[in-house]
Design a protein around this motif. Sequence first.
Motif, PDB file in Angstrom:
ATOM      1  N   SER A 123       0.848  -1.183   0.000  1.00 63.07           N
ATOM      2  CA  SER A 123       0.000   0.000   0.000  1.00 63.07           C
ATOM      3  C   SER A 123       0.884   1.234   0.000  1.00 63.07           C
ATOM      4  O   SER A 123       1.892   1.286   0.689  1.00 63.07           O
ATOM      5  N   GLY A 124       0.497   2.191  -0.808  1.00 64.29           N
ATOM      6  CA  GLY A 124       1.211   3.458  -0.851  1.00 64.29           C
ATOM      7  C   GLY A 124       0.394   4.497  -0.116  1.00 64.29           C
ATOM      8  O   GLY A 124      -0.809   4.353   0.069  1.00 64.29           O
ATOM      9  N   LYS A 125       1.030   5.520   0.310  1.00 61.26           N
ATOM     10  CA  LYS A 125       0.343   6.604   1.003  1.00 61.26           C
ATOM     11  C   LYS A 125      -0.286   7.513  -0.037  1.00 61.26           C
ATOM     12  O   LYS A 125       0.401   8.175  -0.793  1.00 61.26           O
ATOM     13  N   ALA A 126      -1.595   7.497  -0.120  1.00 62.30           N
ATOM     14  CA  ALA A 126      -2.323   8.380  -1.024  1.00 62.30           C
ATOM     15  C   ALA A 126      -3.203   9.292  -0.181  1.00 62.30           C
ATOM     16  O   ALA A 126      -3.709   8.895   0.863  1.00 62.30           O
ATOM     17  N   TYR A 127      -3.365  10.512  -0.621  1.00 64.04           N
ATOM     18  CA  TYR A 127      -4.159  11.479   0.127  1.00 64.04           C
ATOM     19  C   TYR A 127      -5.618  11.470  -0.306  1.00 64.04           C
ATOM     20  O   TYR A 127      -6.488  11.854   0.446  1.00 64.04           O
ATOM     21  N   GLY A 128      -5.877  11.013  -1.520  1.00 64.61           N
ATOM     22  CA  GLY A 128      -7.245  10.909  -2.005  1.00 64.61           C
ATOM     23  C   GLY A 128      -7.858   9.579  -1.607  1.00 64.61           C
ATOM     24  O   GLY A 128      -7.154   8.618  -1.322  1.00 64.61           O
ATOM     25  N   GLU A 129      -9.174   9.534  -1.592  1.00 70.13           N
ATOM     26  CA  GLU A 129      -9.897   8.296  -1.293  1.00 70.13           C
ATOM     27  C   GLU A 129     -10.195   7.590  -2.603  1.00 70.13           C
ATOM     28  O   GLU A 129     -10.686   8.227  -3.544  1.00 70.13           O
ATOM     29  N   PRO A 130      -9.916   6.295  -2.696  1.00 69.28           N
ATOM     30  CA  PRO A 130     -10.243   5.596  -3.939  1.00 69.28           C
ATOM     31  C   PRO A 130     -11.753   5.561  -4.158  1.00 69.28           C
ATOM     32  O   PRO A 130     -12.527   5.469  -3.204  1.00 69.28           O
ATOM     33  N   ILE A 131     -12.164   5.665  -5.393  1.00 73.29           N
ATOM     34  CA  ILE A 131     -13.583   5.608  -5.721  1.00 73.29           C
ATOM     35  C   ILE A 131     -13.944   4.153  -5.967  1.00 73.29           C
ATOM     36  O   ILE A 131     -13.451   3.533  -6.902  1.00 73.29           O
ATOM     37  N   VAL A 132     -14.749   3.603  -5.053  1.00 71.61           N
ATOM     38  CA  VAL A 132     -15.149   2.201  -5.128  1.00 71.61           C
ATOM     39  C   VAL A 132     -16.671   2.141  -5.098  1.00 71.61           C
ATOM     40  O   VAL A 132     -17.280   2.713  -4.192  1.00 71.61           O
ATOM     41  N   PRO A 133     -17.325   1.495  -6.017  1.00 70.39           N
ATOM     42  CA  PRO A 133     -16.747   0.870  -7.201  1.00 70.39           C
ATOM     43  C   PRO A 133     -16.315   1.940  -8.192  1.00 70.39           C
ATOM     44  O   PRO A 133     -16.868   3.048  -8.208  1.00 70.39           O
ATOM     45  N   GLN A 134     -15.317   1.592  -9.013  1.00 65.84           N
ATOM     46  CA  GLN A 134     -14.836   2.563  -9.984  1.00 65.84           C
ATOM     47  C   GLN A 134     -15.939   2.910 -10.963  1.00 65.84           C
ATOM     48  O   GLN A 134     -16.802   2.094 -11.268  1.00 65.84           O
ATOM     49  N   ARG A 135     -15.871   4.117 -11.436  1.00 65.46           N
ATOM     50  CA  ARG A 135     -16.890   4.626 -12.351  1.00 65.46           C
ATOM     51  C   ARG A 135     -16.192   5.264 -13.545  1.00 65.46           C
ATOM     52  O   ARG A 135     -15.225   5.996 -13.368  1.00 65.46           O
ATOM     53  N   ALA A 177     -12.807  17.458  -4.857  1.00 64.46           N
ATOM     54  CA  ALA A 177     -12.158  17.240  -6.150  1.00 64.46           C
ATOM     55  C   ALA A 177     -12.213  15.769  -6.530  1.00 64.46           C
ATOM     56  O   ALA A 177     -12.323  14.886  -5.672  1.00 64.46           O
ATOM     57  N   LEU A 178     -12.131  15.529  -7.832  1.00 62.34           N
ATOM     58  CA  LEU A 178     -12.060  14.178  -8.382  1.00 62.34           C
ATOM     59  C   LEU A 178     -10.881  14.129  -9.346  1.00 62.34           C
ATOM     60  O   LEU A 178     -10.689  15.054 -10.138  1.00 62.34           O
ATOM     61  N   LEU A 179     -10.125  13.055  -9.279  1.00 62.22           N
ATOM     62  CA  LEU A 179      -9.033  12.838 -10.227  1.00 62.22           C
ATOM     63  C   LEU A 179      -9.490  11.757 -11.188  1.00 62.22           C
ATOM     64  O   LEU A 179      -9.851  10.654 -10.768  1.00 62.22           O
ATOM     65  N   VAL A 180      -9.498  12.084 -12.488  1.00 65.84           N
ATOM     66  CA  VAL A 180     -10.047  11.199 -13.506  1.00 65.84           C
ATOM     67  C   VAL A 180      -8.949  10.829 -14.503  1.00 65.84           C
ATOM     68  O   VAL A 180      -8.231  11.694 -15.000  1.00 65.84           O
ATOM     69  N   GLU A 181      -8.843   9.534 -14.785  1.00 67.97           N
ATOM     70  CA  GLU A 181      -7.873   8.992 -15.734  1.00 67.97           C
ATOM     71  C   GLU A 181      -8.219   9.458 -17.146  1.00 67.97           C
ATOM     72  O   GLU A 181      -9.341   9.878 -17.416  1.00 67.97           O
ATOM     73  N   SER A 182      -7.270   9.346 -18.057  1.00 68.66           N
ATOM     74  CA  SER A 182      -7.465   9.831 -19.421  1.00 68.66           C
ATOM     75  C   SER A 182      -8.543   9.069 -20.188  1.00 68.66           C
ATOM     76  O   SER A 182      -9.042   9.558 -21.193  1.00 68.66           O
ATOM     77  N   ASP A 183      -8.948   7.890 -19.719  1.00 69.84           N
ATOM     78  CA  ASP A 183     -10.023   7.150 -20.385  1.00 69.84           C
ATOM     79  C   ASP A 183     -11.393   7.445 -19.763  1.00 69.84           C
ATOM     80  O   ASP A 183     -12.395   6.870 -20.157  1.00 69.84           O
ATOM     81  N   GLY A 184     -11.435   8.339 -18.771  1.00 65.33           N
ATOM     82  CA  GLY A 184     -12.690   8.720 -18.136  1.00 65.33           C
ATOM     83  C   GLY A 184     -12.965   8.007 -16.826  1.00 65.33           C
ATOM     84  O   GLY A 184     -14.000   8.227 -16.208  1.00 65.33           O
ATOM     85  N   THR A 185     -12.053   7.147 -16.366  1.00 67.52           N
ATOM     86  CA  THR A 185     -12.247   6.412 -15.114  1.00 67.52           C
ATOM     87  C   THR A 185     -11.889   7.296 -13.926  1.00 67.52           C
ATOM     88  O   THR A 185     -10.780   7.815 -13.846  1.00 67.52           O
TER      89      THR A 185
END
Length: 189
Positions: A41-53, A158-166
């Motif tokens: 596990s890495g230290k991330a400051y954002g919360e993962p979006i589960v389930p991914q959208r 805020a939301l961080l979105v991948e280049s494919d829209g995920t």
Amino acid sequence: MTTSTPTNRRTSRLKFLLVILVFAAPIIAAGLLNLSGWQPSGKAYGEPIVPQRNFDQDHVQIRLADGKTWAWRDAEPRMTLIALTGPDCAAHCIDTLTKMAAARITLNNNMSRLRLLYVGPPPANAASDGMRNYWAIGSDVANSLVAYRPTTPDSVSALLVESDGTALARYPVGFDPSGLRKDLQKVIR
């Protein structure tokens, strides 16, 4: 000419087994750790979006101020940082938006690999603050992002979105902009 004695053969075989063990040990260790349920596990400051959208597949439509629709899949692979504001975006909200734009600037040469999207009514003095220089301003046509929008006045999520829209990560109200900057530096290289 050397002769092969049982001692020489035994030594050669032992060296060969040692070489195999050196290469096999990490693979065996990784397999055992995985079977035991341990995951790095890495230290991330954002919360993962589960389930991914995936906003592209879900047809989340953002209408920009110029009337165009936001393209989740861009011509080149670029991530999107979406800012969602609560009601009455004022001083605290503007300060957070400024820090988010500054986080993009700290990416230096990779700055072009991150797009900034502000979704919602623009703050009262957005034009005089130069907000349009950094942010694409749009509105959520079908209120598809309402679950991520804060309800607290003068706040930002805020939301961080991948280049494919995920959608990868969510930064809820009160997030640390320096933590967001660190996350961006990890994922955008």
